[in-house]
Design an enzyme around this catalytic site. Structure first.
Site, PDB file in Angstrom:
ATOM      1  N   ASP A  43       0.805  -1.217   0.000  1.00 13.30           N
ATOM      2  CA  ASP A  43       0.000   0.000   0.000  1.00 13.30           C
ATOM      3  C   ASP A  43       0.842   1.272   0.000  1.00 13.30           C
ATOM      4  O   ASP A  43       1.818   1.381   0.761  1.00 13.30           O
ATOM      5  CB  ASP A  43      -0.865  -0.011   1.275  1.00 13.30           C
ATOM      6  CG  ASP A  43      -1.852   1.135   1.308  1.00 13.30           C
ATOM      7  OD1 ASP A  43      -2.738   1.161   0.445  1.00 13.30           O
ATOM      8  OD2 ASP A  43      -1.730   2.002   2.196  1.00 13.30           O
ATOM      9  N   GLU A  76       1.645  -0.631  -4.953  1.00 19.80           N
ATOM     10  CA  GLU A  76       0.784   0.480  -5.346  1.00 19.80           C
ATOM     11  C   GLU A  76       1.695   1.688  -5.498  1.00 19.80           C
ATOM     12  O   GLU A  76       2.064   2.335  -4.518  1.00 19.80           O
ATOM     13  CB  GLU A  76      -0.278   0.748  -4.279  1.00 19.80           C
ATOM     14  CG  GLU A  76      -1.295   1.758  -4.780  1.00 19.80           C
ATOM     15  CD  GLU A  76      -2.114   2.411  -3.670  1.00 19.80           C
ATOM     16  OE1 GLU A  76      -3.195   2.924  -3.979  1.00 19.80           O
ATOM     17  OE2 GLU A  76      -1.667   2.437  -2.519  1.00 19.80           O
TER      18      GLU A  76
HETATM   19  O1  TEU Z   1      -4.457   4.206  -1.586  1.00 17.07           O
HETATM   20  C1  TEU Z   1      -3.519   5.239  -1.749  1.00 17.07           C
HETATM   21  C2  TEU Z   1      -4.189   6.323  -2.469  1.00 17.07           C
HETATM   22  O2  TEU Z   1      -5.100   6.961  -2.008  1.00 17.07           O
HETATM   23  C3  TEU Z   1      -3.706   6.513  -3.812  1.00 17.07           C
HETATM   24  O3  TEU Z   1      -4.743   6.432  -4.718  1.00 17.07           O
HETATM   25  C4  TEU Z   1      -2.984   7.814  -3.849  1.00 17.07           C
HETATM   26  O4  TEU Z   1      -3.749   8.765  -4.480  1.00 17.07           O
HETATM   27  C5  TEU Z   1      -1.724   7.580  -4.580  1.00 17.07           C
HETATM   28  O5  TEU Z   1      -0.912   6.800  -3.758  1.00 17.07           O
HETATM   29  C6  TEU Z   1      -1.044   8.864  -4.908  1.00 17.07           C
HETATM   30  O6  TEU Z   1       0.184   8.582  -5.513  1.00 17.07           O
HETATM   31  C7  TEU Z   1      -4.191   3.246  -0.650  1.00 17.07           C
HETATM   32  C8  TEU Z   1      -5.380   2.331  -0.492  1.00 17.07           C
HETATM   33  O7  TEU Z   1      -5.629   1.671  -1.699  1.00 17.07           O
HETATM   34  C9  TEU Z   1      -6.545   3.125   0.004  1.00 17.07           C
HETATM   35  O8  TEU Z   1      -7.719   2.373   0.094  1.00 17.07           O
HETATM   36  C10 TEU Z   1      -6.171   3.679   1.360  1.00 17.07           C
HETATM   37  O9  TEU Z   1      -7.195   4.492   1.832  1.00 17.07           O
HETATM   38  C11 TEU Z   1      -4.863   4.473   1.290  1.00 17.07           C
HETATM   39  O10 TEU Z   1      -3.839   3.782   0.611  1.00 17.07           O
HETATM   40  C12 TEU Z   1      -4.352   4.737   2.676  1.00 17.07           C
HETATM   41  O11 TEU Z   1      -3.829   3.573   3.224  1.00 17.07           O
END
Ligand code: TEU
Ligand code: CA
Length: 551
Positions: free
Chosen positions: A197, A253
């Site tokens: 994450d 991610e």
């Molecule tokens: O998501 C991270 C998140 O919000 C991304 O879409 C963010 O915009 C991106 O990292 C920007 O580069 C993750 C999870 O999938 C989400 O459900 C959680 O709420 C979040 O992390 C916090 O843990």
């Protein structure tokens, strides 16, 4: 170098919404165990669970208060052990969600930090002095200041997400070792690996500078906290102390990695096995634009898709998906309203499943679940959703318009309970579901699609074709060559190896499409019953096919 996970076909479960077994209205691990045979039936071999660790659930598990415990709402550590074993015996590897950019504010580490914010234990978090306000003007990714004051001090802690998710201080070597130990603990339980994450945020630019603010006095500071120089040292150390020791499969991610640096992240010696390809997440079909320029959307998407596929080809494998728990459902996202139907949902599956990379299905996608717009903002639960609504209001939007946009774009659309059957609460729970079931469960449900020529049956065919011995090597390692690029509204490509040439062709227009493809080919997949092959290929509106060229 070939890796076991190159053959991965993934499925994401959002545990809270998958299957409740004890009537408390919240999905649980026993519910997942109960449906393992359905997943085998679908054909997947890797299962990613959104977080199941102990959590106050402010961000539905993405706020962890104990990394070593399964949250009682989901079951016990023994249930997880059983799930891992039961899945393993069916050829499915489990990926847990590794949330290590931040913890919950209820984590004992943070409680310790609060009680002595200048002491050594507080070094696990990012705590700074502020003068008449926060240390700088960064906006949290979920809205509002990224800093919250520690009561009775002039100290503030940083949280890139909600204020209940304080960011960990990765500069602290002791903390890093504690995290690696925890990761190894889980890998020792026999996991396949992790979905990781928000990992692009673990390194912050140490200067924490203010930047020119927007009208609310805040600013999106991504250049200071996303893929910041120096992050590679942390990522490499993480991989070296954990994933590489276990040959595990990791999906990070991590959006916005510079093109030239991809190999460093996901190459043979990369920090991760793969990253999600987020390129399409900014694309949302819009009715007004569609009315004026029906094919502009497809053309833009297609251009970027092929560009991404080309540049990643020599560097590693991206993970391809069209839905997850942070985005609206794919039909509402990609298909003009008037054309959302069984055919177009099949077309979406065909378009992305045969790209180069690892395919992942999100729960409910395989039965065509759709967004569920709400009548009141109070029907939403997610903090990020409420912040989004508030930001719309602050910009001067009417409450009605703000709700309209929230309904169109908010991530909770994809979090409604899984629609298993036509009984009350869609068979998800015998109690009150934690989040309302989409009333369309009478038309869209798993039970109804078990038989016959359903979307679910089509997804099974898609997965089976992707895994078919005869074609598998080409799907995994073959080149991808865009075809008929100049034909507006056509998404087409071949996947090629020495032995084979496989065609994937989709007519994303509401008209018939004729393509100069004369020799008859073997039809491997078709979202319609028929295919007109003659001196040219005649595709019906919204027809999507996979063909094998006879050589
Ligand atoms: O998501 C991270 C998140 O919000 C991304 O879409 C963010 O915009 C991106 O990292 C920007 O580069 C993750 C999870 O999938 C989400 O459900 C959680 O709420 C979040 O992390 C916090 O843990
Ligand atoms: Ca339950």
């Amino acid at each position: 170098m070939k890796k076991w996970w190159h053959e991965a076909i993934g499925y994401q479960i959002y545990p809270k919404s998958f299957q409740d077994t004890n009537g408390d209205g919240i999905g649980d691990l026993r519910g997942i165990i109960q449906h393992l045979d359905d997943l085998v039936d679908l054909g997947i071999n890797v299962l990613w669970l959104s977080p199941i660790n102990q959590s106050p659930m402010v961000d539905h598990g993405y706020d962890i208060s104990d990394y070593y415990q399964v949250d009682p709402v989901f079951g016990s550590n023994e249930d997880l052990q059983e799930l891992i074993q039961q899945a393993d015996s069916r050829g499915i590897k489990i990926l847990l969600d590794l949330v290590i950019n931040h913890t919950s504010d209820q984590h004992p580490w943070f409680q310790e930090a609060l009680s002595d914010p200048t002491g050594p234990a507080a070094q696990r978090y990012i705590i700074r002095h502020g003068q008449d306000g926060p240390p700088n003007n960064w906006r949290s990714i979920f809205g509002g200041s990224a800093w919250t004051r520690i009561p009775e001090t002039d100290l503030y802690y940083l949280h890139l997400f909600t204020k209940n998710q304080p960011d960990l201080n990765w500069e602290n070597p002791t903390l890093r070792q504690e995290l690696y130990g925890m990761v190894r603990y889980w890998l020792d339980q026999g996991l396949g690996g992790f979905r990781i994450d928000a990992i692009s945020h673990i390194k912050k630019d140490w200067q924490y500078e203010n930047m020119p603010p927007d009208s609310d006095g805040l600013v999106n500071g991504f250049e200071y906290f996303r893929n910041v120089a120096g992050i590679e040292a942390f990522l490499d150390e993480l991989a070296e102390n954990t994933f590489r020791l276990y040959d595990s499969f990791t999906i990070a991610e991590m959006d916005d990695i510079q093109q030239e640096r991809l190999a460093e992240f996901i190459g043979d010696q990369g920090y991760f096995s793969t990253v999600f390809d987020f390129f399409h997440t900014k694309f949302y079909i819009r009715q007004e634009r569609y009315a004026k320029d029906p094919l502009g959307f497809v053309e833009e998407l297609k251009e970027e898709l092929f560009q991404r596929q080309a540049y990643v080809a020599d560097q590693g494998f991206m993970t391809n998906f069209i839905e997850n728990h942070d985005k609206i459902r794919s039909p509402g996202k990609f298909i003009p309203k008037a054309y959302i139907n069984e055919y177009s949902k099949r077309l979406l599956a065909v378009c992305y499943f045969f790209l180069r990379g690892i395919p992942v299905i999100y729960q409910g996608q395989e039965i065509g679940m759709e967004d569920y717009p709400k009548e009141s903002i109070h029907d939403y639960l997610d903090l990020a959703t409420h912040n989004m609504y508030q930001e719309f209001l602050d910009k001067g939007m009417s409450a009605e318009d703000a709700l309209f946009w929230v309904n169109l774009e908010c991530r909770e659309n994809s979090r409604t309970p899984m629609q298993w059957d036509a009984t009350e609460q869609a068979g998800f729970t015998t109690g009150e579901p934690w989040f309302a079931v989409n009333p369309n469960y009478l038309e869209i449900s798993y039970a109804q699609q078990r038989k016959g020529n359903s979307l679910l049956a089509f997804y099974k065919k898609v997965v089976a074709l992707r895994k078919n011995e005869q074609y598998r090597e080409t799907w995994i390692y073959g080149q991808l060559i865009p075809q008929f690029e100049e034909v507006k509204g056509c998404i087409a490509y071949t996947r090629e190896s020495e032995a084979q040439r496989l065609w994937v062709i989709a007519n994303c227009t509401p008209q018939e499409m004729r393509l100069p493809l004369s020799a008859p080919r073997v039809v491997l997949l078709n979202n319609y019953e028929q295919l007109d092959q003659g001196t040219e290929l005649r595709l019906r509106p919204g027809q999507a096919i996979v063909l094998e060229e006879e050589r």
